[in-house]
Write an enzyme that holds these catalytic residues in place. Structure first.
Site, PDB file in Angstrom:
ATOM      1  N   HIS A 129     -28.639 -20.485  21.860  1.00  0.00           N
ATOM      2  CA  HIS A 129     -28.108 -19.354  22.625  1.00  0.00           C
ATOM      3  C   HIS A 129     -26.671 -19.037  22.208  1.00  0.00           C
ATOM      4  O   HIS A 129     -26.304 -17.876  22.000  1.00  0.00           O
ATOM      5  CB  HIS A 129     -28.109 -19.690  24.122  1.00  0.00           C
ATOM      6  CG  HIS A 129     -29.460 -19.744  24.747  1.00  0.00           C
ATOM      7  ND1 HIS A 129     -30.393 -18.743  24.611  1.00  0.00           N
ATOM      8  CD2 HIS A 129     -30.032 -20.679  25.552  1.00  0.00           C
ATOM      9  CE1 HIS A 129     -31.475 -19.057  25.296  1.00  0.00           C
ATOM     10  NE2 HIS A 129     -31.289 -20.234  25.866  1.00  0.00           N
TER      11      HIS A 129
ATOM     12  N   HIS B 295     -26.355 -17.511  18.789  1.00  0.00           N
ATOM     13  CA  HIS B 295     -26.818 -16.123  18.873  1.00  0.00           C
ATOM     14  C   HIS B 295     -25.688 -15.250  19.410  1.00  0.00           C
ATOM     15  O   HIS B 295     -25.381 -14.181  18.859  1.00  0.00           O
ATOM     16  CB  HIS B 295     -28.045 -16.056  19.785  1.00  0.00           C
ATOM     17  CG  HIS B 295     -28.821 -14.779  19.677  1.00  0.00           C
ATOM     18  ND1 HIS B 295     -30.051 -14.604  20.273  1.00  0.00           N
ATOM     19  CD2 HIS B 295     -28.547 -13.594  19.067  1.00  0.00           C
ATOM     20  CE1 HIS B 295     -30.496 -13.379  20.020  1.00  0.00           C
ATOM     21  NE2 HIS B 295     -29.600 -12.750  19.292  1.00  0.00           N
TER      22      HIS B 295
ATOM     23  N   HIS C 180     -31.094 -26.526  22.099  1.00  0.00           N
ATOM     24  CA  HIS C 180     -31.548 -25.292  22.755  1.00  0.00           C
ATOM     25  C   HIS C 180     -30.366 -24.407  23.138  1.00  0.00           C
ATOM     26  O   HIS C 180     -30.310 -23.219  22.786  1.00  0.00           O
ATOM     27  CB  HIS C 180     -32.371 -25.670  23.985  1.00  0.00           C
ATOM     28  CG  HIS C 180     -32.964 -24.519  24.720  1.00  0.00           C
ATOM     29  ND1 HIS C 180     -34.284 -24.176  24.600  1.00  0.00           N
ATOM     30  CD2 HIS C 180     -32.424 -23.629  25.600  1.00  0.00           C
ATOM     31  CE1 HIS C 180     -34.542 -23.124  25.358  1.00  0.00           C
ATOM     32  NE2 HIS C 180     -33.419 -22.774  25.982  1.00  0.00           N
ATOM     33  N   GLU C 181     -29.411 -24.973  23.858  1.00  0.00           N
ATOM     34  CA  GLU C 181     -28.277 -24.185  24.325  1.00  0.00           C
ATOM     35  C   GLU C 181     -27.375 -23.748  23.170  1.00  0.00           C
ATOM     36  O   GLU C 181     -26.771 -22.667  23.210  1.00  0.00           O
ATOM     37  CB  GLU C 181     -27.476 -24.955  25.373  1.00  0.00           C
ATOM     38  CG  GLU C 181     -28.276 -25.353  26.614  1.00  0.00           C
ATOM     39  CD  GLU C 181     -28.958 -24.177  27.303  1.00  0.00           C
ATOM     40  OE1 GLU C 181     -28.502 -23.020  27.145  1.00  0.00           O
ATOM     41  OE2 GLU C 181     -29.956 -24.406  28.002  1.00  0.00           O
TER      42      GLU C 181
END
Length: 603
Positions: free
Chosen positions: A396, A399, A392-393
């Protein structure tokens, strides 16, 4: 029996800590940049009254402000991350407070920018843009500014609003210090009868224990602790809500939620459609709770029973090193360049601060500045949940990496509305990779359940939070005094409605609002739900269409804020102005529950 104590910072191996030295080799370098930025403030102040003179003056003003903004961002991120390593460290508390104050001073010093730009007619702005090529990089930013023209005030009032920012942060800062540094949790017994000090990082691990007594003990201890400070947390949350209302009124918005949505150009209907669509599909969640109760063979399903894995005979433990390997394999559909950049971050780049230590900020997040690499804070435990938190992180961070590598500073940040797309898409790809590479029926069943839980926590749970946040703001705006009792009563009723008749809503769960950090981020939690809905559609396109969908997705990652968030997602392949993606995500959740019901019919 020995107590398993939380380690101190210096006891952690360096290779499992983040490389903040890539920003500043030492605090002295930080101090030098801090003084340099302080010295830039008078020069920035002298730009007042010059921005609208001609195109050259406007370009010069933008460039000078960008230079200062890059520097304050780097200073702030370093101080915040250092403080996050140990929230009780007074030195980094001081650095963080100093740079936070400087952030406010910079905002106050440059508060004349927007009013002066908006005082220039649209026709003259168009002339400016046509006369200097370098100024056209700011065309999208100017367009967004024009769109919000009605909500900007005079330079004097903008300066006052900027200066008030430090005071407005008080409830959030106080909650963080209470939640991460001052609250002390009791020692409970683990599955082996050992004494374990309860902590924010260990709570979910204990709630996943196969031993129901351990789960109940952790649950009771957690909320007994928060119950002792409920008047403090109630006051902090109420004060925080009032800051939102103050700024909404100051900028002539009809409500605090409209003030929160407008900077990203998100229509209110996106928020209300989300709540309405989820409420119309709560029967899927209720059906899953019924299945959970049956598989756990419980007469009563309590709130401390909803995190324990349903498939107990699968070994689903992953060390951090194993998790890194899984990230590299799972992201293969996104291409070699993506995987190569991610591999560097996981190894030589030291993007990740991996393990819990005494005083470390709870939870997990990805953060960084335009001028440097991304950073990830974790409190890694050797389980599948931590592995998916890493995925998940990393979403980020990747991105951020692609945005900063492909956009000028002006558009080198993405909006919070799109922030959860990349993170939840990464999780979806890892799950799919694991499902496709195992013949173990129980492991497949485990992964299906994990995907169900992903939707439950990221969509249903976050929309419950979003509905709660929406309601407490509306009630405050209507003049109702929100007390710890009223927060708890509202939260309890929502929790009961969302989880359905097969779950006993324990009285203690009414206090859960008091420990949710995201309630101090203005109308943020709904973006988890819109993010997972969008990523569900995009991941399916990537796995079925291949390279064309990958190209669209990578262009989305590279886009930053160069276009409207809704438009960026539409070009990637999903329209979030329609309730359709939310309904499709609910349908996927329902299908997963049905598949699990079928596979466990004989259990």
């Amino acid at each position: 029996m020995a107590t398993s104590a939380v380690p101190k910072r210096h006891e952690l191996p360096v290779e499992y800590t983040w490389n903040l030295e890539s920003f500043y080799a030492n605090d002295q370098e930080w101090e030098a940049d801090f003084k340099r930025l302080e010295g830039m403030l008078p020069t920035l102040a002298q730009l007042a009254g010059t921005i609208g003179q001609d195109a050259e003056s406007m370009l010069d003003a933008f460039q000078q402000r960008d230079e200062a903004s890059k520097l304050i961002e780097q200073l702030y991120v370093y101080a915040y991350l250092r403080q996050s390593e140990n929230t009780a460290n007074s030195n980094y508390q001081a650095l963080y407070e100093r740079v936070s104050s400087l952030y406010v001073r910079l905002g106050s010093t440059t508060a004349f920018f927007e009013p002066e730009i908006l005082a220039v007619s649209d026709e003259r702005l168009d002339e400016f843009l046509g006369s200097i090529a370098e100024l056209r990089v700011y065309e999208q930013a100017l367009s967004e500014l024009r769109r919000q023209r009605a909500h900007f005030r005079s330079a004097e009032i903008e300066a006052l609003l900027a200066e008030s920012g430090e005071m407005a942060r008080a409830p959030e800062v106080a909650f963080e210090m209470l939640n991460n540094a001052d609250l002390k949790f009791p020692v409970i017994k683990d599955e082996d009868g050992n004494d374990v000090e309860l902590s924010q990082g260990r709570y979910i691990v204990l709630m996943e224990s196969k031993n129901r007594d351990v789960r109940k003990a952790a649950f009771d201890a957690m909320y007994e602790t928060y119950g002792k400070v409920r008047n403090t947390t109630g006051s902090l949350l109420s004060s925080h809500i009032r800051t939102h209302i103050f700024y909404a009124n100051a900028r002539s918005y009809a409500s605090s939620i409209e003030a929160a949505l407008d900077p990203d150009a998100i229509p209110l209907t996106v928020y209300t459609n989300l709540i309405d669509t989820i409420n119309a599909n709560l029967h899927h969640l209720h059906r899953y709770m019924r299945l959970r109760k049956r598989l756990l063979k419980l007469d009563e399903l309590h709130m401390y029973d909803i995190y324990v894995p349903l498939i107990s005979d699968v070994e689903a433990k992953y060390t951090y090193d194993q998790a890194r390997d899984m990230m590299i394999a799972g992201m293969a559909p996104l291409g070699k360049d993506y995987v190569s950049a991610m591999r560097h971050g996981l190894y030589d780049g030291r993007w990740v601060d991996v393990y819990e230590n005494e005083g470390k900020r709870s939870g997990a997040f990805s953060y960084g500045a335009y001028t440097g690499q991304p950073f990830i804070l974790m409190n890694y435990q050797d389980n599948v949940e931590s592995m998916f938190t890493l995925a998940h992180e990393l979403g980020h961070s990747m991105h951020s990496f692609y945005t900063r590598s492909n956009q000028p500073y002006t558009y080198g940040h993405y909006t919070l509305f799109v922030a959860e797309v990349a993170s939840t898409l990464n999780e979806a790809l890892v799950v799919e990779h694991m499902l496709q590479t195992t013949d173990d029926r129980n492991l497949q069943l485990y992964l299906i359940n994990h995907r169900i839980e992903d939707f439950r926590r990221t969509m249903f749970r976050q929309v419950m939070f979003a509905e709660f946040e929406y309601e407490i703001h509306k009630r405050t705006e209507a003049g109702e005094a929100m007390t710890p009792e009223s927060f708890s009563e509202l939260y309890y009723e929502m929790n009961k409605r969302y989880h359905g008749p097969d779950v006993v809503s324990d009285e203690a769960i009414a206090l859960e609002w008091s420990r949710i950090p995201h309630f101090y981020s203005n109308f943020y939690v709904y973006k988890y739900a819109t993010g997972i809905a969008a990523s569900a559609a995009l991941s399916k396109q990537i796995l079925t269409e291949g390279q064309p969908a990958v190209d669209r997705y990578l262009n989305f990652l590279k886009g930053g804020s160069s276009k409207n968030s809704i438009e960026l997602l539409r070009e990637a392949g999903v329209d979030m102005e329609s309730p359709k993606p939310i309904q499709q995500a609910c349908d996927v959740f329902g299908e997963l529950v049905s598949r699990m019901e079928e596979l466990t019919a004989d259990i």
